[in-house]
Design an enzyme around this catalytic site. Structure first.
Site, PDB file in Angstrom:
ATOM      1  N   SER A  24      45.982 -13.979 -21.778  1.00  0.00           N
ATOM      2  CA  SER A  24      44.842 -14.265 -20.907  1.00  0.00           C
ATOM      3  C   SER A  24      45.300 -15.080 -19.701  1.00  0.00           C
ATOM      4  CB  SER A  24      43.756 -15.048 -21.669  1.00  0.00           C
ATOM      5  OG  SER A  24      44.248 -16.318 -22.072  1.00  0.00           O
ATOM      6  N   GLY A  25      44.398 -15.217 -18.723  1.00  0.00           N
ATOM      7  CA  GLY A  25      44.621 -16.107 -17.594  1.00  0.00           C
ATOM      8  C   GLY A  25      45.878 -15.826 -16.800  1.00  0.00           C
ATOM      9  N   LEU A  26      46.563 -16.893 -16.412  1.00  0.00           N
ATOM     10  CA  LEU A  26      47.771 -16.789 -15.607  1.00  0.00           C
ATOM     11  C   LEU A  26      48.839 -15.954 -16.304  1.00  0.00           C
ATOM     12  CD1 LEU A  26      47.952 -20.556 -14.620  1.00  0.00           C
ATOM     13  CD2 LEU A  26      47.382 -18.700 -13.046  1.00  0.00           C
ATOM     14  N   GLY A  27      48.963 -16.114 -17.619  1.00  0.00           N
ATOM     15  CA  GLY A  27      49.980 -15.375 -18.353  1.00  0.00           C
ATOM     16  C   GLY A  27      49.731 -13.885 -18.359  1.00  0.00           C
ATOM     17  N   TYR A 171      47.128 -34.832 -20.892  1.00  0.00           N
ATOM     18  CA  TYR A 171      47.450 -33.547 -20.270  1.00  0.00           C
ATOM     19  C   TYR A 171      48.346 -33.760 -19.051  1.00  0.00           C
ATOM     20  CZ  TYR A 171      46.988 -29.231 -17.627  1.00  0.00           C
ATOM     21  OH  TYR A 171      47.270 -28.092 -16.931  1.00  0.00           O
TER      22      TYR A 171
END
Length: 301
Positions: A24-27, A171
């Site tokens: 998902s997302g950036l990956g 984080y």
């Protein structure tokens, strides 16, 4: 908007690329673009069902392998199986990450979850794959940083954030540690005369599935904050460009750091990004490296 785009990626046929958190997302966008250019992409994911769904959407030369970066046992198993299947790997994109705003949590090995997943898991993975990467063609490692690294500080007396825990700070520290790791890796690769290049990137403020998830524990207020966050961020396709450039641009040098060029590096075209003073300090790099080797039991270079 002008500047570097995914259309400028060179042909990737014949290359084996590993992307962590690729479901998902950036990956997912990173894996999709690499596969679109001809690379054989290994989707390294914690949830193989989600990985299989992502592979179906990509519809190209990809394979799915299980990897839980919050477990050193899983990291070791993945590295061993991958190296057996692919004696040479050309690209490792350390993309996966967690961001939580709830109470303190730990990995299977007792590490604070942000540091353990975002940095220590990738440190161990990279070290275990170093020989496989060295056998690749013009190999490189890309670590995903964040603009939050600039406001963070590493307390080597409390790396696991056991005192006065705040999730947002934890984080930021994990992303500072990731950045320090990528730069120290570059120093050590150069000193060893390795062909591997270590490069860094950050996505600015980008809309991914982590954006609403980070606020879900806050109920109605969390949903409001998540909506504001979505409005302030750029599309994931734009946010992925810095790491795609770091991964594929032939002119990239080891130690370079890419991010958005817009206001406070939050959005916009790809440019070289700015590092915090602590991130760029070789003394901090050496100290974190020693700590990471001791914590993970993985030694290299």
């Amino acid at each position: 908007m002008t500047g570097w785009t995914a259309d400028r990626m060179p042909d990737q046929h014949g290359r084996v690329a590993v992307v962590t958190g690729a479901n998902s997302g950036l990956g997912l966008v990173t894996a999709t673009e690499l596969a679109r250019r001809g690379a054989h992409v290994v989707l390294a994911v914690r949830d193989t069902a989600a990985g299989a769904s992502a592979a179906g959407r990509i519809g190209a030369d990809v394979e799915v392998r299980e990897l839980d970066l919050a477990s050193l046992e899983s990291v070791r198993a993945f590295a061993a199986e991958l190296s057996a299947a692919h004696p040479a790997v050309d690209l490792l994109v350390n993309n996966a990450g967690v961001v939580l705003l709830g109470p303190r949590r730990t990995t299977a090995d007792g590490f604070e979850l942000h540091l353990g997943t975002n940095m220590l898991g990738h440190f161990a993975l990279t070290g275990l794959l170093l020989g496989t990467l060295a056998a690749g063609h013009e190999p490189r490692v890309v670590n995903l940083s964040s603009i939050t690294h600039k406001g963070a500080h590493l307390d080597f007396d409390d790396l696991m954030s056991e005192r006065g825990y705040r999730a947002s700070s934890a984080y930021g520290r994990s992303k500072l540690a990731t950045t320090v790791f990528g730069l120290e890796l570059d120093r050590r690769l150069r000193a060893a005369g390795s062909p591997i290049r270590s490069v860094l990137a950050h996505p600015g403020l980008t809309r991914t599935n982590l954006t609403p998830r980070a606020w879900e524990h806050r109920g109605r207020l969390g949903r409001v904050l998540a909506t504001i966050g979505l409005l302030a961020t750029q599309p994931v396709e734009q946010g992925t460009l810095p790491q795609l450039r770091a991964a594929t641009d032939p002119g990239v040098r080891g130690g370079q750091f890419f991010g958005p060029a817009g206001l406070a590096e939050t959005r916009g075209r790809v440019t070289e990004a700015r590092l915090s003073r602590e991130a760029a300090d070789p003394a901090v790099g050496a100290r974190l490296w020693t700590a990471a080797e001791k914590l993970t039991g993985v030694s290299y270079l």
